[in-house]
Design a protein around this motif. Structure first.
Motif, PDB file in Angstrom:
ATOM      1  N   THR A 279       0.821  -1.213   0.000  1.00  0.00           N
ATOM      2  CA  THR A 279       0.000   0.000   0.000  1.00  0.00           C
ATOM      3  C   THR A 279       0.853   1.261   0.000  1.00  0.00           C
ATOM      4  N   LEU A 280       1.863   1.306   0.842  1.00  0.00           N
ATOM      5  CA  LEU A 280       2.720   2.491   0.917  1.00  0.00           C
ATOM      6  C   LEU A 280       3.446   2.726  -0.406  1.00  0.00           C
ATOM      7  N   GLU A 281       3.998   1.664  -0.989  1.00  0.00           N
ATOM      8  CA  GLU A 281       4.704   1.798  -2.265  1.00  0.00           C
ATOM      9  C   GLU A 281       3.767   2.280  -3.362  1.00  0.00           C
ATOM     10  N   TYR A 282       2.556   1.725  -3.407  1.00  0.00           N
ATOM     11  CA  TYR A 282       1.599   2.097  -4.450  1.00  0.00           C
ATOM     12  C   TYR A 282       1.225   3.573  -4.354  1.00  0.00           C
ATOM     13  N   PHE A 283       0.898   4.024  -3.155  1.00  0.00           N
ATOM     14  CA  PHE A 283       0.485   5.417  -3.013  1.00  0.00           C
ATOM     15  C   PHE A 283       1.657   6.381  -3.176  1.00  0.00           C
ATOM     16  N   THR A 284       2.872   5.937  -2.857  1.00  0.00           N
ATOM     17  CA  THR A 284       4.055   6.747  -3.129  1.00  0.00           C
ATOM     18  C   THR A 284       4.245   6.900  -4.631  1.00  0.00           C
ATOM     19  N   LEU A 285       4.134   5.795  -5.368  1.00  0.00           N
ATOM     20  CA  LEU A 285       4.232   5.834  -6.830  1.00  0.00           C
ATOM     21  C   LEU A 285       3.164   6.753  -7.406  1.00  0.00           C
TER      22      LEU A 285
ATOM     23  N   ALA B 195       4.082  10.270  -9.352  1.00  0.00           N
ATOM     24  CA  ALA B 195       3.694  10.402 -10.756  1.00  0.00           C
ATOM     25  C   ALA B 195       2.778  11.609 -10.928  1.00  0.00           C
ATOM     26  N   SER B 196       1.873  11.801  -9.992  1.00  0.00           N
ATOM     27  CA  SER B 196       0.964  12.943 -10.045  1.00  0.00           C
ATOM     28  C   SER B 196       1.730  14.249  -9.931  1.00  0.00           C
ATOM     29  N   GLU B 197       2.710  14.317  -9.010  1.00  0.00           N
ATOM     30  CA  GLU B 197       3.534  15.521  -8.858  1.00  0.00           C
ATOM     31  C   GLU B 197       4.298  15.834 -10.141  1.00  0.00           C
ATOM     32  N   ALA B 198       4.741  14.792 -10.825  1.00  0.00           N
ATOM     33  CA  ALA B 198       5.480  14.980 -12.076  1.00  0.00           C
ATOM     34  C   ALA B 198       4.542  15.274 -13.245  1.00  0.00           C
ATOM     35  N   GLY B 199       3.239  15.090 -13.017  1.00  0.00           N
ATOM     36  CA  GLY B 199       2.267  15.385 -14.068  1.00  0.00           C
ATOM     37  C   GLY B 199       2.184  14.327 -15.151  1.00  0.00           C
TER      38      GLY B 199
ATOM     39  N   GLU C  23       4.266   5.832 -17.246  1.00  0.00           N
ATOM     40  CA  GLU C  23       5.264   6.735 -17.825  1.00  0.00           C
ATOM     41  C   GLU C  23       6.304   7.126 -16.773  1.00  0.00           C
ATOM     42  N   TYR C  24       5.870   7.298 -15.544  1.00  0.00           N
ATOM     43  CA  TYR C  24       6.792   7.602 -14.448  1.00  0.00           C
ATOM     44  C   TYR C  24       7.820   6.470 -14.300  1.00  0.00           C
ATOM     45  N   LEU C  25       7.350   5.232 -14.290  1.00  0.00           N
ATOM     46  CA  LEU C  25       8.259   4.092 -14.156  1.00  0.00           C
ATOM     47  C   LEU C  25       9.188   3.971 -15.362  1.00  0.00           C
ATOM     48  N   ARG C  26       8.674   4.212 -16.564  1.00  0.00           N
ATOM     49  CA  ARG C  26       9.530   4.167 -17.764  1.00  0.00           C
ATOM     50  C   ARG C  26      10.630   5.221 -17.675  1.00  0.00           C
TER      51      ARG C  26
ATOM     52  N   GLU D 121      16.012   7.168 -17.362  1.00  0.00           N
ATOM     53  CA  GLU D 121      16.791   8.332 -16.927  1.00  0.00           C
ATOM     54  C   GLU D 121      17.314   8.224 -15.505  1.00  0.00           C
ATOM     55  N   GLY D 122      16.795   7.288 -14.746  1.00  0.00           N
ATOM     56  CA  GLY D 122      17.254   7.123 -13.377  1.00  0.00           C
ATOM     57  C   GLY D 122      16.564   8.036 -12.383  1.00  0.00           C
ATOM     58  N   GLN D 123      15.848   9.037 -12.863  1.00  0.00           N
ATOM     59  CA  GLN D 123      15.126   9.934 -11.970  1.00  0.00           C
ATOM     60  C   GLN D 123      13.981  10.596 -12.718  1.00  0.00           C
ATOM     61  N   VAL D 124      13.029  11.073 -11.965  1.00  0.00           N
ATOM     62  CA  VAL D 124      11.917  11.810 -12.534  1.00  0.00           C
ATOM     63  C   VAL D 124      11.833  13.117 -11.786  1.00  0.00           C
TER      64      VAL D 124
END
Length: 117
Positions: free
Chosen positions: A30-36, A40-44, A49-52, A57-60
């Motif tokens: 649960t913690l990992e899912y909501f962190t992801l 991803a939401s913060e990055a828009g 796509e966040y995971l890709r 690139e090693g970072q988002v």
């Protein structure tokens, strides 16, 4: 009348290297899912796509927030005003710009560099 070359319309076919043919099942607690989801939401962007992006690139990097954008606009305006003042001082024959003005310009430039990273 039929198309003599039998070509279909639409988007051109992707190259084999561009096709996404592999699916990966990733189990998260649960913690990992909501962190992801949050990052991803913060990055828009979406979770996939966040995971890709992390993989390639090693970072988002997160998008600039509206508050940060407002600060950037203010700082850019200040820097522009300082440059205009310095230009006018030089134009009217004043060769020594006050030290405070130069220090202020350096501080604004440094702040803009910080915001860009």
């Amino acid at each position: 009348m039929a198309n003599p070359t039998n070509k279909k319309g639409g988007r051109p076919a992707k190259k084999l290297s561009e096709k996404r043919r592999y699916a990966v099942l990733l189990k998260l607690n649960t913690l990992e899912y909501f962190t992801l989801k949050s990052r991803a939401s913060e990055a828009g962007i979406g979770k996939n796509e966040y995971l890709r992006t992390l993989i390639t690139e090693g970072q988002v990097k997160a998008r600039i927030t509206p508050e940060q954008m407002a600060e950037i606009r203010k700082l850019s305006g200040m820097a522009n005003n300082i440059n205009q003042i310095a230009h006018r001082l030089h134009t009217f024959g004043i060769s020594t710009v006050p030290t405070e003005l130069r220090l202020l310009k350096l501080m604004v430039d440094e702040e803009l560099k910080t915001l860009r990273t």
